[in-house]
Scaffold this active site. Structure first.
Site, PDB file in Angstrom:
ATOM      1  N   CYS A  84      18.929  39.910  15.101  1.00 44.23           N
ATOM      2  CA  CYS A  84      19.567  39.859  13.638  1.00 44.23           C
ATOM      3  C   CYS A  84      19.499  38.504  12.693  1.00 44.23           C
ATOM      4  O   CYS A  84      18.454  37.855  12.754  1.00 44.23           O
ATOM      5  CB  CYS A  84      20.706  40.646  13.562  1.00 44.23           C
ATOM      6  N   HIS A 171      19.769  45.453  16.804  1.00 49.03           N
ATOM      7  CA  HIS A 171      20.561  44.925  17.628  1.00 49.03           C
ATOM      8  C   HIS A 171      20.553  45.954  18.859  1.00 49.03           C
ATOM      9  O   HIS A 171      20.775  46.846  19.225  1.00 49.03           O
ATOM     10  CB  HIS A 171      21.799  45.510  17.083  1.00 49.03           C
ATOM     11  N   GLU A 173      21.978  45.147  21.747  1.00 42.81           N
ATOM     12  CA  GLU A 173      23.229  45.370  22.332  1.00 42.81           C
ATOM     13  C   GLU A 173      24.182  46.506  22.093  1.00 42.81           C
ATOM     14  O   GLU A 173      24.815  46.907  23.037  1.00 42.81           O
ATOM     15  CB  GLU A 173      24.238  44.150  22.155  1.00 42.81           C
ATOM     16  N   SER A 225      53.514  39.904  34.871  1.00 48.40           N
ATOM     17  CA  SER A 225      53.742  40.892  33.878  1.00 48.40           C
ATOM     18  C   SER A 225      53.832  42.261  34.392  1.00 48.40           C
ATOM     19  O   SER A 225      54.437  43.127  34.257  1.00 48.40           O
ATOM     20  CB  SER A 225      53.068  40.777  32.642  1.00 48.40           C
ATOM     21  N   GLY A 226      53.021  42.331  35.630  1.00 48.15           N
ATOM     22  CA  GLY A 226      52.657  43.648  36.132  1.00 48.15           C
ATOM     23  C   GLY A 226      51.480  44.266  35.536  1.00 48.15           C
ATOM     24  O   GLY A 226      50.785  45.347  36.034  1.00 48.15           O
ATOM     25  N   GLY A 227      50.684  43.673  34.352  1.00 46.82           N
ATOM     26  CA  GLY A 227      49.837  44.212  33.612  1.00 46.82           C
ATOM     27  C   GLY A 227      48.357  43.647  34.576  1.00 46.82           C
ATOM     28  O   GLY A 227      48.757  43.021  35.442  1.00 46.82           O
ATOM     29  N   VAL A 228      47.308  44.077  34.223  1.00 43.35           N
ATOM     30  CA  VAL A 228      46.093  44.128  35.207  1.00 43.35           C
ATOM     31  C   VAL A 228      45.768  42.628  35.209  1.00 43.35           C
ATOM     32  O   VAL A 228      45.526  42.070  36.382  1.00 43.35           O
ATOM     33  CB  VAL A 228      44.807  44.725  34.492  1.00 43.35           C
ATOM     34  N   ASP A 229      45.837  42.026  34.124  1.00 42.74           N
ATOM     35  CA  ASP A 229      45.082  40.554  34.131  1.00 42.74           C
ATOM     36  C   ASP A 229      46.086  39.759  34.871  1.00 42.74           C
ATOM     37  O   ASP A 229      45.393  38.916  35.950  1.00 42.74           O
ATOM     38  CB  ASP A 229      45.260  40.014  32.610  1.00 42.74           C
ATOM     39  N   SER A 230      47.534  39.816  35.025  1.00 42.88           N
ATOM     40  CA  SER A 230      48.351  38.798  35.440  1.00 42.88           C
ATOM     41  C   SER A 230      48.378  39.306  37.200  1.00 42.88           C
ATOM     42  O   SER A 230      48.326  38.269  37.884  1.00 42.88           O
ATOM     43  CB  SER A 230      49.695  38.683  35.070  1.00 42.88           C
ATOM     44  N   SER A 231      48.262  40.543  37.362  1.00 44.46           N
ATOM     45  CA  SER A 231      48.294  41.060  38.469  1.00 44.46           C
ATOM     46  C   SER A 231      47.131  40.619  39.456  1.00 44.46           C
ATOM     47  O   SER A 231      47.141  40.144  40.785  1.00 44.46           O
ATOM     48  CB  SER A 231      48.383  42.519  38.514  1.00 44.46           C
TER      49      SER A 231
END
EC number: 6.3.5.2
Length: 512
Positions: A84, A171, A173, A225-231
C-alpha cells in the site's frame, strides 16, 4: 538474551494493519520485528535482515513532512516488499510517479495477476484482494514491470525481479485478500530464500538456556497476576532457574471469582514455586474509595501495586532481576512514533525510575497466540493457557463508576455464570474474550409482584486474533437467554441484562 535466527524487518509507516503483517510472517514460522521508519540504514544493516517489508500508512508520498526512507535501503541487496503506502513509497523513491485518482478503491477488489512472477507463483490469474487507498502508482520506476492490475489501479503490483524489489497496492495481510498468505509465503521463501526456523518449541528451549546463562546463581523476582502472560513468563523462568525465582502474587481484591485460590494452587502446588500471596484487598479498596474516573483508577492501582510489591521485595533481601510478562504488542505500542496512546498499559512503564532490578522480559518478542503456544509447550494447564484476557486493574474497570465490595461481588457472580455457560456451550476457545461488567445504571423491573429498581449487567464478548481489532461475538440466542435468566435469578440486586454489539473500533473491548 538475543537468539540468533533469520530476521525479517517490518518497517512501520503508521498503517492500521502493521502488527497483522508481522503476525502473518510469523505464521510462516519466520521471525520478524517491527521497526519505525526513522530507523537509519546503518542500524538496519546491523540487524542483518534477510528481507524487509514496508507497511501501509495514512500519508501521501508527496505530502510535506511525510514518512520517507533513505534510498540506500534499496541498495542493501535485501529483498523488499512494499505494501500500500510502502508500494507507493518504493515507486516514488526510485523515480516512479504517484498520483491521486478521481475514483478511489476501498474494499474487496478483483485483481488480475501475472502468475509467472515468483511473487504470484501458484496463484490464480484473477482473484479477490482488499484495497484501501486514495493514491496510486501511475508510472513505475526504471527496471520495474507491472505484475498485477485492477479496473481502477493500473499498477496493483510491480516488480524489479533482478533486485528482488516488489510493491503491491492491496493488503495481503488481511483475510479478504484470498491469496495473501500464499503471496507472503512466496516472498519469504521463493524470493528471499528464507528458512522456516521460528517455532515455539525452539523458542522455549533457547530462552531457558539464555536465562540460565544470564542469571547464573543470582535471585529473581516475578510479579505474578495469574494472567496468561505473567504465568507463562514465570514458568519459563522457573524452568531455567528453579528455586532462585520467587513469585509475588498481589491479590488486590479485584479478581474474578475464586481466581486467587486457583493461582495459588497451580503455582505453589503443581509447579512447586516459591510463591508469596499478599492479600491486599482492603488496602486497594481504601485507596479507590470515592474514585470513579477510569484512568485515575488505573493509576491508583498501578502505583499501589508497585508499593505493595516493593514492600514484599524488601523482605527478601538482595534481588538482582525482575521478571515482567511484557509481550510484543506492548513493546510496539509503547515504542513507535506512529500510534497514539488509547489507555495506559498496566504492564509497560509505571515502574519506579530508581528501580534496583535488571529486567527479564522473556516474552517481549511474542504475540499473544505465540505466548499461549509456549505455555502449552511448557506443560501449563490448558485451562490456564486459554484463560480469558484480564486487565491488570481487574474488576475495577469492569465496575463503572465508584467501586464498592457489593458491586464487586455482583460483577464476580454474574461474570462466573457467563463464563460457566460459555464453557458448557463449547464456545470457550471460539471467542477471544467474554465477560460481564456493571455499568453505573439502575433500572425499573418487576420481580414477583413487586417493583424493583436494581443494577443492569452488560455482557461483552468479542472475536479477534490479536485484540487490535475485534467484532462482537454472535453467541447463540439460547445461550444468551440461559445466561440472562441465571444472572437475574441467582445474583441479588440485578434485574436487567444487556448484550454489547459494538466492534473495535469504534469501541474498545473493555468498557473503561
Amino acid at each position: 538474551m538475543a537468539i540468533e535466527r533469520e530476521l525479517v524487518l517490518v518497517v512501520d509507516f503508521g498503517g492500521q494493519y502493521n502488527q497483522l503483517i508481522a503476525r502473518r510472517v510469523r505464521e510462516h514460522n519466520v521471525y520478524c520485528e517491527i521497526i519505525p521508519y526513522t530507523t537509519s540504514v546503518e542500524d538496519i544493516k546491523k540487524k542483518n535482515p534477510k528481507a524487509i517489508i514496508f507497511t501501509g500508512g495514512p500519508n501521501s508520498v508527496y505530502g510535506e513532512g511525510t514518512p520517507r526512507v533513505e534510498k540506500e535501503i534499496f541498495e542493501l541487496g535485501v529483498p523488499v516488499l512494499g505494501i500500500c503506502y510502502g508500494h507507493q513509497l518504493t515507486a516514488y523513491t526510485l523515480g516512479g510517479k504517484v498520483e491521486s485518482p478521481d475514483i478511489r478503491e476501498y474494499g474487496k477488489t478483483e485483481v488480475k495477476i501475472d502468475n509467472k512472477s515468483p511473487l504470484f507463483d501458484g496463484i490464480k490469474e484473477a482473484d479477490q484482494s482488499w484495497m484501501s487507498h486514495t493514491d496510486y502508482v501511475s508510472e513505475i520506476p526504471e527496471g520495474f514491470k507491472i505484475i498485477a492490475t485492477t479496473d481502477q489501479c493500473p499498477v496493483a503490483a510491480m516488480a524489479n525481479e533482478e533486485k528482488k524489489i516488489y510493491g503491491v497496492q492491496f493488503h495481503p495481510e488481511v483475510e479478504h485478500t484470498l491469496f495473501g498468505q500464499k503471496m507472503l509465503g512466496n516472498f519469504l521463501f521463493k524470493v528471499a530464500g528464507l528458512k522456516a526456523d521460528w517455532s515455539m518449541a525452539s523458542f522455549a528451549e533457547e530462552k531457558i538456556k539464555a536465562i540460565k546463562e544470564l542469571v547464573g546463581d543470582k535471585k529473581v523476582l516475578c510479579a505474578l497476576s495469574g494472567g496468561v502472560d505473567s504465568s507463562v513468563a514465570a514458568v519459563l523462568v522457573h524452568k531455567a532457574i528453579g528455586k532462585q525465582l520467587t513469585c509475588v502474587f498481589v491479590d488486590h481484591g479485584l479478581l474474578r471469582k475464586d481466581e486467587g485460590d486457583q493461582v495459588e494452587a497451580i503455582f505453589k502446588k503443581q509447579f512447586d514455586m516459591n510463591l508469596i500471596r499478599v492479600n491486599a484487598g482492603e488496602r486497594f479498596l481504601g485507596k479507590l474509595k470515592g474514585v470513579s474516573d477510569p484512568e485515575t483508577k488505573r493509576k491508583i492501582i498501578g502505583e499501589e501495586f508497585i508499593r505493595v510489591f516493593e514492600e514484599e521485595a524488601g523482605k527478601l533481601g538482595q534481588i538482582d532481576f525482575l521478571v515482567q510478562g511484557t509481550i510484543y504488542p506492548d513493546v510496539v505500542e509503547s515504542g513507535t512514533n506512529t500510534s497514539a496512546t488509547i489507555k495506559s498499559h498496566h504492564n509497560v512503564g509505571g515502574l519506579p525510575e530508581d528501580m534496583q532490578f535488571s529486567l527479564i522480559e522473556p516474552l517481549r518478542e511474542l504475540f499473544k497466540d505465540e505466548v499461549r503456544a509456549v505455555g502449552e509447550e511448557l506443560g501449563i494447564p490448558h485451562k490456564l493457557v486459554w484463560r480469558q484476557p484480564f486487565p491488570g486493574p481487574g474488576l475495577a474497570i469492569r465496575v463503572l463508576g465508584e467501586i464498592t465490595e457489593e458491586k464487586l461481588e455482583i460483577t464476580r457472580e454474574a461474570d462466573a455464570i457467563f463464563r460457566e455457560e460459555i464453557a458448557l456451550a463449547g464456545l470457550e476457545e471460539k471467542i477471544w474474550q467474554y465477560f460481564a461488567c456493571l455499568p453505573n445504571i439502575q433500572s425499573v423491573g418487576v420481580m414477583g409482584d413487586e417493583r424493583t429498581y436494581c443494577h443492569t449487567i452488560a455482557l461483552r464478548a468479542v472475536t479477534s486474533s490479536d485484540a487490535m481489532t475485534s467484532d462482537w461475538a454472535r453467541i447463540p440466542y439460547e445461550v444468551l437467554d440461559k445466561v440472562s435468566r441465571r444472572i437475574v435469578n441467582e445474583v441479588k440486586g440485578v434485574n436487567r441484562i444487556v448484550y454489547d454489539v459494538t466492534s473495535k473500533p469504534p469501541a474498545t473491548i473493555e468498557w473503561e
